[in-house]
Design a protein around this motif. Sequence first.
Motif, PDB file in Angstrom:
ATOM      1  N   VAL A 260       0.841  -1.204   0.000  1.00 25.58           N
ATOM      2  CA  VAL A 260       0.000   0.000   0.000  1.00 25.58           C
ATOM      3  C   VAL A 260       0.870   1.246   0.000  1.00 25.58           C
ATOM      4  O   VAL A 260       0.637   2.204  -0.759  1.00 25.58           O
ATOM      5  N   GLU A 261       1.892   1.244   0.853  1.00 25.67           N
ATOM      6  CA  GLU A 261       2.773   2.406   0.953  1.00 25.67           C
ATOM      7  C   GLU A 261       3.473   2.688  -0.369  1.00 25.67           C
ATOM      8  O   GLU A 261       3.546   3.838  -0.822  1.00 25.67           O
ATOM      9  N   LYS A 262       3.976   1.631  -1.013  1.00 26.39           N
ATOM     10  CA  LYS A 262       4.663   1.815  -2.292  1.00 26.39           C
ATOM     11  C   LYS A 262       3.709   2.347  -3.350  1.00 26.39           C
ATOM     12  O   LYS A 262       4.056   3.250  -4.125  1.00 26.39           O
ATOM     13  N   MET A 263       2.506   1.811  -3.394  1.00 27.00           N
ATOM     14  CA  MET A 263       1.528   2.253  -4.383  1.00 27.00           C
ATOM     15  C   MET A 263       1.167   3.719  -4.178  1.00 27.00           C
ATOM     16  O   MET A 263       1.078   4.498  -5.129  1.00 27.00           O
ATOM     17  N   LEU A 264       0.977   4.118  -2.913  1.00 21.92           N
ATOM     18  CA  LEU A 264       0.621   5.502  -2.618  1.00 21.92           C
ATOM     19  C   LEU A 264       1.769   6.445  -2.977  1.00 21.92           C
ATOM     20  O   LEU A 264       1.536   7.553  -3.489  1.00 21.92           O
ATOM     21  N   GLU A 265       2.995   6.030  -2.710  1.00 24.58           N
ATOM     22  CA  GLU A 265       4.144   6.860  -3.080  1.00 24.58           C
ATOM     23  C   GLU A 265       4.169   7.091  -4.585  1.00 24.58           C
ATOM     24  O   GLU A 265       4.451   8.198  -5.052  1.00 24.58           O
TER      25      GLU A 265
ATOM     26  N   GLU B 200       4.336 -24.376  -0.786  1.00 25.43           N
ATOM     27  CA  GLU B 200       5.236 -23.271  -0.416  1.00 25.43           C
ATOM     28  C   GLU B 200       5.520 -22.351  -1.590  1.00 25.43           C
ATOM     29  O   GLU B 200       6.669 -21.931  -1.820  1.00 25.43           O
ATOM     30  N   LEU B 201       4.491 -22.037  -2.360  1.00 27.54           N
ATOM     31  CA  LEU B 201       4.643 -21.093  -3.468  1.00 27.54           C
ATOM     32  C   LEU B 201       5.047 -19.724  -2.953  1.00 27.54           C
ATOM     33  O   LEU B 201       4.484 -19.223  -1.990  1.00 27.54           O
ATOM     34  N   THR B 202       6.033 -19.107  -3.598  1.00 26.93           N
ATOM     35  CA  THR B 202       6.441 -17.742  -3.279  1.00 26.93           C
ATOM     36  C   THR B 202       6.197 -16.878  -4.506  1.00 26.93           C
ATOM     37  O   THR B 202       6.816 -17.091  -5.557  1.00 26.93           O
ATOM     38  N   LEU B 203       5.298 -15.904  -4.379  1.00 25.89           N
ATOM     39  CA  LEU B 203       4.969 -15.033  -5.506  1.00 25.89           C
ATOM     40  C   LEU B 203       5.464 -13.612  -5.258  1.00 25.89           C
ATOM     41  O   LEU B 203       5.387 -13.101  -4.149  1.00 25.89           O
ATOM     42  N   GLN B 204       5.950 -12.981  -6.311  1.00 26.85           N
ATOM     43  CA  GLN B 204       6.354 -11.582  -6.231  1.00 26.85           C
ATOM     44  C   GLN B 204       5.115 -10.692  -6.393  1.00 26.85           C
ATOM     45  O   GLN B 204       4.132 -11.081  -7.027  1.00 26.85           O
ATOM     46  N   PRO B 205       5.150  -9.464  -5.822  1.00 30.86           N
ATOM     47  CA  PRO B 205       3.998  -8.562  -5.978  1.00 30.86           C
ATOM     48  C   PRO B 205       3.624  -8.312  -7.428  1.00 30.86           C
ATOM     49  O   PRO B 205       2.458  -8.129  -7.751  1.00 30.86           O
ATOM     50  N   GLN B 206       4.637  -8.305  -8.330  1.00 34.56           N
ATOM     51  CA  GLN B 206       4.328  -8.066  -9.738  1.00 34.56           C
ATOM     52  C   GLN B 206       3.413  -9.145 -10.301  1.00 34.56           C
ATOM     53  O   GLN B 206       2.540  -8.872 -11.136  1.00 34.56           O
ATOM     54  N   LEU B 207       3.606 -10.393  -9.859  1.00 39.85           N
ATOM     55  CA  LEU B 207       2.760 -11.468 -10.347  1.00 39.85           C
ATOM     56  C   LEU B 207       1.346 -11.346  -9.807  1.00 39.85           C
ATOM     57  O   LEU B 207       0.376 -11.717 -10.472  1.00 39.85           O
ATOM     58  N   ILE B 208       1.210 -10.801  -8.594  1.00 44.88           N
ATOM     59  CA  ILE B 208      -0.120 -10.580  -8.042  1.00 44.88           C
ATOM     60  C   ILE B 208      -0.839  -9.492  -8.831  1.00 44.88           C
ATOM     61  O   ILE B 208      -2.033  -9.610  -9.143  1.00 44.88           O
ATOM     62  N   LEU B 209      -0.121  -8.421  -9.188  1.00 42.25           N
ATOM     63  CA  LEU B 209      -0.714  -7.381 -10.030  1.00 42.25           C
ATOM     64  C   LEU B 209      -1.158  -7.959 -11.365  1.00 42.25           C
ATOM     65  O   LEU B 209      -2.221  -7.627 -11.884  1.00 42.25           O
ATOM     66  N   LEU B 210      -0.334  -8.850 -11.916  1.00 40.66           N
ATOM     67  CA  LEU B 210      -0.672  -9.463 -13.191  1.00 40.66           C
ATOM     68  C   LEU B 210      -1.920 -10.321 -13.060  1.00 40.66           C
ATOM     69  O   LEU B 210      -2.802 -10.309 -13.932  1.00 40.66           O
TER      70      LEU B 210
ATOM     71  N   ILE C 240      -0.984   3.138 -11.523  1.00 43.05           N
ATOM     72  CA  ILE C 240      -0.536   1.798 -11.132  1.00 43.05           C
ATOM     73  C   ILE C 240      -0.203   1.013 -12.398  1.00 43.05           C
ATOM     74  O   ILE C 240      -1.093   0.569 -13.117  1.00 43.05           O
ATOM     75  N   MET C 241       1.075   0.869 -12.677  1.00 36.20           N
ATOM     76  CA  MET C 241       1.540   0.114 -13.829  1.00 36.20           C
ATOM     77  C   MET C 241       2.408  -1.032 -13.334  1.00 36.20           C
ATOM     78  O   MET C 241       2.997  -0.962 -12.254  1.00 36.20           O
ATOM     79  N   GLY C 242       2.489  -2.095 -14.110  1.00 34.59           N
ATOM     80  CA  GLY C 242       3.251  -3.271 -13.701  1.00 34.59           C
ATOM     81  C   GLY C 242       4.265  -3.689 -14.743  1.00 34.59           C
ATOM     82  O   GLY C 242       4.108  -3.419 -15.939  1.00 34.59           O
ATOM     83  N   SER C 243       5.318  -4.327 -14.275  1.00 36.93           N
ATOM     84  CA  SER C 243       6.292  -4.961 -15.160  1.00 36.93           C
ATOM     85  C   SER C 243       6.890  -6.133 -14.399  1.00 36.93           C
ATOM     86  O   SER C 243       6.771  -6.212 -13.173  1.00 36.93           O
TER      87      SER C 243
ATOM     88  N   ALA D 213      -1.990  -1.928 -14.657  1.00 36.99           N
ATOM     89  CA  ALA D 213      -2.314  -2.844 -13.562  1.00 36.99           C
ATOM     90  C   ALA D 213      -3.571  -2.441 -12.802  1.00 36.99           C
ATOM     91  O   ALA D 213      -3.861  -3.002 -11.749  1.00 36.99           O
ATOM     92  N   ASP D 214      -4.314  -1.479 -13.326  1.00 37.82           N
ATOM     93  CA  ASP D 214      -5.570  -1.061 -12.692  1.00 37.82           C
ATOM     94  C   ASP D 214      -6.648  -0.962 -13.761  1.00 37.82           C
ATOM     95  O   ASP D 214      -7.364   0.033 -13.870  1.00 37.82           O
ATOM     96  N   ALA D 215      -6.754  -2.033 -14.553  1.00 32.89           N
ATOM     97  CA  ALA D 215      -7.585  -2.012 -15.759  1.00 32.89           C
ATOM     98  C   ALA D 215      -9.031  -2.402 -15.476  1.00 32.89           C
ATOM     99  O   ALA D 215      -9.584  -3.271 -16.139  1.00 32.89           O
ATOM    100  N   HIS D 216      -9.653  -1.760 -14.488  1.00 31.16           N
ATOM    101  CA  HIS D 216     -11.084  -1.984 -14.282  1.00 31.16           C
ATOM    102  C   HIS D 216     -11.865  -1.149 -15.288  1.00 31.16           C
ATOM    103  O   HIS D 216     -11.308  -0.225 -15.924  1.00 31.16           O
ATOM    104  N   PRO D 217     -13.158  -1.419 -15.482  1.00 35.11           N
ATOM    105  CA  PRO D 217     -13.918  -0.726 -16.536  1.00 35.11           C
ATOM    106  C   PRO D 217     -13.895   0.792 -16.441  1.00 35.11           C
ATOM    107  O   PRO D 217     -13.973   1.478 -17.465  1.00 35.11           O
TER     108      PRO D 217
END
Length: 549
Positions: free
Chosen positions: A195-200, A394-404, A312-315, A286-290
């Motif tokens: 949340v903090e990173k997104m707000l920044e 024990e899956l470990t996901l990066q935040p970018q994959l969650i955005l995707l 909010i963009m992702g890579s 990464a915020d592609a709602h209607p």
Amino acid sequence: MTPLRVLPGLLRVGSVLLAYRLDELIGDGSRINPMKYLRPLAAKPRVDVRQLSRGERLRLAMTELGPIFVKAGQVLSTRRDLIPADIADELSLLQDQVEPFPGNEARAIIERELKSPIGLLYGQFDETPLASASIAQVHAAVLHDGSKVVVKVLRPGIDVRIARDVRLLKSLAELAQRWHPKADKIRPLEIVAEVEKMLENELDLQREGASASLLKRNFASGEDLYVPAVHWDFTTQRVLTLERVYGISADDIVAITAAGLDRKKLAAKGVRVFYEQVFRDNFFHADAHPGNIWVDPSRLDEPRFIALDFGIMGSLPETDQYFLAQNFIALFERDYARIAQLHVAAGWMPANMRLDELEAAIRTVCEPYFTRPLSQISLAELVVKLFRTAQRFELTLQPQLILLQKTLLNIEGVGRMLDPDIDIWAVAHPVLKRILRERYSPLRTLRDVRKRLPEWLHSAPQFPELMRDALRQIGRGEQRTVPDPQWLKLQHDSARQQQRLLACSLLGSSLMISAALMWTLAPQHGPLPPLCESIAGLLAFAVGWPRSR
């Protein structure tokens, strides 16, 4: 210990949580629930909470707590790998809409940031905002050359308020980390960091402008996706001026139909644009709602989308991007063993994972879907279930994959609203294969080699020393880690494939030069001699062979 400066905020939050009886979500009796002893002090619930689900109660509470908590709820709704689906669905309904601040304050901020009176900056400026959110609001304006624009302005004092509320969120996350029985799964401190990173990022409108500019360059033709232009002379960190665009919200099916637009073609374009953003450009909305995706009503023959709000963009890291693309291909082809191998090779799973067990779990999730017609299979739903299944391993996901994952859900949702019968698989599979064929083509490999060759030559003198140091460490017993055999096999296969591509590219280049020289030195330029024809055939084979694999 929680600082005293956040104590009033904590008391306010605690009062609202108790009012909605959200203390019941803290535990299941396995740990002490300290808030239940404060229930007699809480105000009467605003609504009859007995008639509401836990997700509805949480959504109403966050709405009452204010804009920053709404933003936190929106981020939390994307973490379907961490929270139950019913709560995620409710939090996704949170709307970031607040009362606008006075237009004269917006005018003052613009003049201070752009260092000029508003009349010199814009021919017209409407002090009544078009839209207002927790971070910024948008005003309509016209430049002196007649260009219609929108001006996005950060709220006054928003930096201070966000810093205060983030401190409060961190304190709440620390409490949840201590008291919630499933804190290790939910990872509240990690969520607050997101949340903090997104707000920044959203507090820097110049960054948003740069994102819009890059996305526009990636879709320069404007055939499938149109991105409004940035007016950089009227843009700073707190003010963003964009070309004004007009369109229909992607979920307004009635208006889209009334405009005579081809909804089936639009739905297919939406899927294609998503895969191009992710796997061709590695830069996706990464915020592609209607609300942020419109449809251009002026193009009846070739309908297109219009993108808005680039906060909010992702890579993805290049490695993750490669493994994710290969996972999609393997999923399309129902190659469950390869999916399991790729998850381990990507580092998303421990190296000592039993691949046969992981493969069996993936097959158990996927096979029921393939009994349906492909047009009825939700790729987004399947990916979410795969992630949840993989969590047991024990899956470990990066935040970018969650955005995707969130973006995939949004895009498929829009596609099915436009065309309920769309076959996501039939649209996505050839697009992804084409992108990967182009991305890992011999010419692309040669360009990458040429680009990195100076760096390799610069580092080459250091290799003997590095090798000597590594051998000494092994001799002293300082490095005894044995790589996983499956991982080594996958890496070996990948390296061999890249070597074949490079070898074929070099062979093709040599043959091309040889053919050109022979044709140039011939007595007269006529039809290609037999030897040149043979060389041309070999060239076609060398260049085409890797692409057909």
